[in-house]
Write an enzyme that holds these catalytic residues in place. Structure first.
Site, PDB file in Angstrom:
ATOM      1  N   SER A 172       9.956  -2.817 -40.303  1.00 52.50           N
ATOM      2  CA  SER A 172       8.550  -2.498 -40.066  1.00 52.50           C
ATOM      3  C   SER A 172       8.460  -1.184 -39.305  1.00 52.50           C
ATOM      4  O   SER A 172       9.234  -0.947 -38.367  1.00 52.50           O
ATOM      5  CB  SER A 172       7.868  -3.612 -39.261  1.00 52.50           C
ATOM      6  OG  SER A 172       6.491  -3.304 -39.076  1.00 52.50           O
ATOM      7  N   GLU A 173       7.507  -0.313 -39.715  1.00 53.00           N
ATOM      8  CA  GLU A 173       7.464   1.024 -39.123  1.00 53.00           C
ATOM      9  C   GLU A 173       7.101   1.039 -37.649  1.00 53.00           C
ATOM     10  O   GLU A 173       7.300   2.048 -36.963  1.00 53.00           O
ATOM     11  CB  GLU A 173       6.529   1.961 -39.904  1.00 53.00           C
ATOM     12  CG  GLU A 173       5.120   1.494 -40.062  1.00 53.00           C
ATOM     13  CD  GLU A 173       4.888   0.859 -41.424  1.00 53.00           C
ATOM     14  OE1 GLU A 173       3.844   1.138 -42.013  1.00 53.00           O
ATOM     15  OE2 GLU A 173       5.738   0.073 -41.874  1.00 53.00           O
ATOM     16  N   ASN A 174       6.564  -0.065 -37.134  1.00 54.73           N
ATOM     17  CA  ASN A 174       6.288  -0.097 -35.688  1.00 54.73           C
ATOM     18  C   ASN A 174       7.540  -0.422 -34.874  1.00 54.73           C
ATOM     19  O   ASN A 174       7.482  -0.480 -33.655  1.00 54.73           O
ATOM     20  CB  ASN A 174       5.161  -1.082 -35.358  1.00 54.73           C
ATOM     21  CG  ASN A 174       5.500  -2.506 -35.738  1.00 54.73           C
ATOM     22  OD1 ASN A 174       6.027  -2.770 -36.802  1.00 54.73           O
ATOM     23  ND2 ASN A 174       5.175  -3.446 -34.869  1.00 54.73           N
ATOM     24  N   ASN A 226      10.982  -2.540 -46.566  1.00 55.45           N
ATOM     25  CA  ASN A 226       9.756  -2.432 -45.781  1.00 55.45           C
ATOM     26  C   ASN A 226       8.617  -3.084 -46.550  1.00 55.45           C
ATOM     27  O   ASN A 226       8.414  -2.783 -47.733  1.00 55.45           O
ATOM     28  CB  ASN A 226       9.421  -0.965 -45.494  1.00 55.45           C
ATOM     29  CG  ASN A 226       8.171  -0.817 -44.627  1.00 55.45           C
ATOM     30  OD1 ASN A 226       7.046  -1.005 -45.091  1.00 55.45           O
ATOM     31  ND2 ASN A 226       8.380  -0.467 -43.368  1.00 55.45           N
TER      32      ASN A 226
END
Length: 216
Positions: free
Chosen positions: A49-51, A26
């Protein structure tokens, strides 16, 4: 002797050298996102990616942007063959479940024991919550930090103890600054690289915690 600080792109390129083949990584908002442009073509690295993205690539060519393909920093990205996008709840489950090999984050401060502060300086108008950085700091198997060695006012960002609210405790493994690379070890902060022309004594004078010289 004189020395030249590394640029943000040079820091990103240096971090890219330490990301192993096959790693799930990440890249945090800001400087870490630049790393995507420097990953060598002979390595297969799965960027997360955290989205809700997995296996994305560097930014697209100008004019080739896709408004539905952005990272957590709202920057345009490309998708690699086999890449996927999904609900951000699933993305956070990956982070919290220990499935990421490396998280690369920015920092306001890093303490000598590996504590990280990267979301709040104590300013009254700062963002109200720590966000996904907390999950990455404790969920990733390793945490790399990219940061300037000192603030714009010349204050050390590597300190004995945090003065800002913590993001994660004893979570940082390696620090990449514009002056050096430092490993956070049980023995202490060990300098493994520094820019040419910079003496260990000069580096120590710009650091708020005791350093060990691992370059000897």
């Amino acid at each position: 002797m004189s020395y030249t600080k590394l640029s943000r792109d040079q820091i990103a390129e240096r971090v890219a050298q330490d990301i192993p083949d096959g790693a799930y990584v990440n890249l945090g908002i800001g400087l870490p996102t630049k790393i995507a442009s420097y990953l060598p073509s002979d390595k297969e690295v799965f960027l997360h990616s955290e989205n809700g993205l997995l296996a994305f690539g560097p930014p697209p060519e100008k004019g080739q942007e896709d408004s539905e393909l952005i990272n957590a920093g709202k920057e345009f990205v490309t998708m690699l063959t086999g890449g996927a996008f999904f609900h951000h709840g699933d993305s956070f489950a990956m982070m919290r479940g220990g499935h990421l090999d490396i998280a690369v984050l920015g920092a306001f401060q890093v303490a000598e024991n590996g504590d990280l502060a990267n979301w709040h300086t104590g300013a009254p108008d700062a963002i109200p919550a720590v966000g996904g950085a907390m999950d990455l700091a404790v969920g990733a198997k390793k945490v790399f930090i990219t940061t300037d060695h000192v603030t714009k006012k010349g204050e050390p960002k590597i300190v004995a103890e945090l003065a800002y609210p913590a993001t994660g405790l004893k979570c940082v493994d390696r620090i990449y600054t514009d002056l050096c690379v430092i490993d956070v070890t049980a023995a202490g902060l060990t300098v493994i690289e520094k820019v040419e022309g910079l003496s260990f004594e000069e580096l120590q004078s710009m650091t708020g915690a005791k350093l060990l010289d691992g370059t000897i």
